[in-house]
Write a protein that holds these residues in place. Structure first.
Motif, short mmCIF file in Angstrom:
data_model
loop_
_atom_site.label_atom_id
_atom_site.label_comp_id
_atom_site.label_asym_id
_atom_site.label_seq_id
_atom_site.Cartn_x
_atom_site.Cartn_y
_atom_site.Cartn_z
N THR A 85 -30.44 4.09 19.04
CA THR A 85 -31.17 2.95 19.60
C THR A 85 -30.43 2.38 20.80
OG1 THR A 85 -32.05 2.41 17.40
CG2 THR A 85 -32.16 0.69 19.08
N GLY A 86 -29.13 2.24 20.68
CA GLY A 86 -28.34 1.75 21.79
C GLY A 86 -28.46 2.63 23.03
N GLU A 87 -28.46 3.94 22.83
CA GLU A 87 -28.62 4.88 23.95
C GLU A 87 -29.98 4.70 24.60
OE1 GLU A 87 -27.95 8.65 22.14
OE2 GLU A 87 -25.75 8.53 22.29
N ALA A 88 -31.03 4.54 23.76
CA ALA A 88 -32.38 4.38 24.30
C ALA A 88 -32.52 3.08 25.08
CB ALA A 88 -33.40 4.41 23.15
N LEU A 89 -31.70 2.08 24.73
CA LEU A 89 -31.75 0.79 25.41
C LEU A 89 -30.73 0.70 26.54
CD1 LEU A 89 -32.15 -1.47 22.25
CD2 LEU A 89 -33.93 -0.87 23.89
N TYR A 90 -30.05 1.81 26.83
CA TYR A 90 -29.09 1.90 27.95
C TYR A 90 -27.91 0.96 27.80
CZ TYR A 90 -33.20 4.24 29.82
OH TYR A 90 -34.29 5.06 29.97
N LEU A 91 -27.50 0.72 26.57
CA LEU A 91 -26.31 -0.09 26.33
C LEU A 91 -25.06 0.78 26.36
CD1 LEU A 91 -27.48 -2.38 23.37
CD2 LEU A 91 -27.22 -3.02 25.77
N PRO A 92 -23.94 0.25 26.82
CA PRO A 92 -22.69 1.01 26.78
C PRO A 92 -22.31 1.31 25.33
CG PRO A 92 -22.28 -1.28 27.37
CD PRO A 92 -23.76 -1.09 27.41
N SER A 93 -21.80 2.51 25.09
CA SER A 93 -21.54 2.96 23.72
C SER A 93 -20.58 2.04 22.97
CB SER A 93 -20.99 4.39 23.74
OG SER A 93 -19.79 4.45 24.50
N GLU A 94 -19.64 1.42 23.70
CA GLU A 94 -18.67 0.56 23.03
C GLU A 94 -19.27 -0.77 22.58
OE1 GLU A 94 -18.13 -0.21 27.50
OE2 GLU A 94 -18.53 1.49 26.16
N VAL B 80 -26.95 -7.45 25.20
CA VAL B 80 -25.68 -6.84 25.61
C VAL B 80 -25.04 -5.98 24.53
CG1 VAL B 80 -25.18 -8.64 27.31
CG2 VAL B 80 -24.37 -8.91 24.94
N CYS B 81 -25.49 -6.12 23.28
CA CYS B 81 -24.90 -5.33 22.21
C CYS B 81 -25.82 -5.33 21.01
CB CYS B 81 -23.52 -5.89 21.83
SG CYS B 81 -23.55 -7.56 21.15
N GLY B 82 -25.51 -4.48 20.03
CA GLY B 82 -26.34 -4.45 18.85
C GLY B 82 -25.76 -3.62 17.72
N ALA B 83 -26.12 -4.02 16.49
CA ALA B 83 -25.94 -3.21 15.29
C ALA B 83 -27.35 -3.00 14.78
CB ALA B 83 -25.06 -3.93 14.28
N PHE B 84 -28.00 -1.97 15.27
CA PHE B 84 -29.45 -1.84 15.16
C PHE B 84 -29.93 -1.26 13.83
CE2 PHE B 84 -28.41 -1.58 19.71
CZ PHE B 84 -29.11 -2.70 20.16
N MET C 200 -27.48 -11.80 24.39
CA MET C 200 -27.59 -11.80 22.93
C MET C 200 -27.17 -10.46 22.36
SD MET C 200 -31.65 -11.45 21.96
CE MET C 200 -32.51 -9.86 22.12
N GLY C 201 -26.75 -10.51 21.10
CA GLY C 201 -26.58 -9.30 20.32
C GLY C 201 -27.67 -9.24 19.28
N MET C 202 -28.01 -8.04 18.82
CA MET C 202 -29.11 -7.89 17.88
C MET C 202 -28.65 -7.19 16.62
SD MET C 202 -32.94 -6.30 18.48
CE MET C 202 -33.66 -7.89 18.95
N ILE C 203 -29.08 -7.73 15.47
CA ILE C 203 -28.85 -7.11 14.17
C ILE C 203 -30.19 -6.60 13.67
CG2 ILE C 203 -28.12 -7.49 11.79
CD1 ILE C 203 -26.31 -9.74 12.83
N GLY C 204 -30.30 -5.29 13.48
CA GLY C 204 -31.58 -4.67 13.16
C GLY C 204 -32.31 -4.28 14.43
N GLY C 205 -33.57 -3.85 14.28
CA GLY C 205 -34.37 -3.54 15.46
C GLY C 205 -34.20 -2.12 15.96
#
Length: 396
Positions: free
Chosen positions: A43-52, A29-33, A1-6
């Motif tokens: 947030t992405g860094e804290a969740l260990y997601l790839p920057s791209e 797998v991705c997000g616009a948090f 899933m991708g996440m919007i918000g959070g």
């Protein structure tokens, strides 16, 4: 899933992520948090997601994920933003081919909810609304006891949701959760009714299988300076002739999240409390009452399918979100004919395929629940503002 918000500073996004991950069926797998690209990145860094795979806006995420090969891009979108962003985010996701799981209420206005329903009808995509309290095992059991006639024809329903956290002007302190929930521009026409009253309405209709047809509402703003209701007392009439009482409050000192319901029929009654979720009481004037516990005895398949642990090991709030996400994942797999490879906890009886999948057992709230929630908000506000005709027809 991708996440919007959070983002990291939010509350409900983390709840959704934990729930979605619990059964091993879904990966984030991705997000616009956040609408702030830097906060989204953090947030992405804290969740260990790839920057791209961390995006600065939901539009960017949806369009770029859409370009990825099937099997690499996200399969669906989880939307966990304040109410005013629900509709535009869901609309954009659906129109670009992505199914949606979204926090409640469904939209900011009834017009938006109807438009979203139209989009879903046109696209045929799956949609889930996280009225999570319906996913407790004992709520599933209560629904089946009603459905199979154990308590007879329903006469009376009493449902309550008291909280105390907004007993003073918390929003003036900059508290983020209070700030948007008390702002009409971001929350909608109602405060407490939209935030927690809709949970009470949804729970009452889900367990009983009835629909509210009329209501008489009294809304109050007790805290000086607040813009939206913080207390509600509502009389209900149901489509089978049953009567009901619904009250929700966010100024009840010392109360936590004491959602509870009592249902009385011609043969017996039911009592359930969210703060004691593993216990359901079946009441009877003649034969005496009986305590039903999660994981104990001959429970319905519906309750068993939502029980993960042996009896006596508490399951709670996170697990209810987990059940909605898991059931949604099963529905997606069934739709595309794919097998479940990782179901090893609640799953389908620990099976490795969807052979035992029954959408009636593995259910989840959808767009129609969202429409009734918006209808409830709309009707309550209308009733509360009409001093001449308090009984107001429930309309969608």
């Amino acid at each position: 899933m991708g996440m919007i918000g959070g983002s990291l500073e939010g509350f409900i996004g983390a709840v959704h992520r934990r729930g979605a991950a619990l059964d091993g069926e879904i990966d984030l797998v991705c997000g616009a948090f956040s609408s702030n690209p830097e906060k989204s990145k953090q947030t992405g860094e804290a969740l260990y997601l790839p920057s791209e795979r961390v995006y600065g806006s939901y539009e960017e995420m949806i369009l770029k994920e859409k370009e990825l090969p099937e099997g690499e891009r996200m399969d669906f979108v989880s939307i966990v933003v304040p109410n005013h962003v629900h509709f535009p985010a869901a609309k954009f996701a659906l129109e670009n081919g992505f199914p949606v799981v979204m926090d409640k209420p469904i939209t900011l206005t009834m017009a938006e909810a109807k438009e979203l329903k139209k989009i879903l009808d046109e696209t045929g995509l799956l949609f889930a609304l996280t009225h999570n309290y319906t996913a407790y095992p004992m709520v599933k059991e209560a629904r089946q006891l009603v459905k199979t006639g154990v308590i007879g024809d329903i006469r009376k329903v009493i449902v309550e949701y008291p909280q105390g956290w907004l007993y003073n002007l918390v929003e003036a302190t900059g508290q983020k959760q209070a700030d948007w929930r008390t702002d009409p521009e971001r929350c909608g026409a109602a405060g407490g009714v939209g935030d927690i009253g809709t949970h009470a309405e949804n729970l009452a209709e889900y367990i009983t299988g009835l629909e509210i047809t009329e209501l008489c509402a009294d809304l109050t703003i007790f805290v000086e300076g607040r813009k939206l209701d913080d207390d509600a007392n509502i009389l209900l009439r149901f489509n089978n002739g049953a009567k009901g009482i619904l009250n929700n409050s966010q100024i009840s000192h010392g109360e936590e999240n004491d959602l509870n319901i009592r249902i009385y029929g011609t043969k017996g009654g039911l009592k359930w409390k969210q703060m004691e979720p593993n216990t359901l009481e079946l009441t009877n004037q003649d034969s005496g009452s009986r305590i039903i516990r999660t994981g104990v005895g001959d429970l319905s398949a519906h309750a068993q399918a939502h029980t993960r642990q042996p009896a006596g090991h508490p399951e709670g709030y996170i697990e209810t979100f987990a059940s909605i996400y898991r059931n949604f994942a099963f529905a997606l797999r069934a739709e595309f004919g794919a097998s479940s490879e990782t179901s090893s906890t609640g799953g389908l009886g620990n099976a490795s395929s969807l052979d035992g999948y029954d959408p009636e057992i593995y259910d989840f709230p959808g767009v129609d629940d969202g429409l009734r929630g918006m209808g409830f908000i709309q009707t309550v506000v209308k009733s509360a503002n009409d001093e001449d005709n308090k009984w107001t027809k429930f309309e969608i």
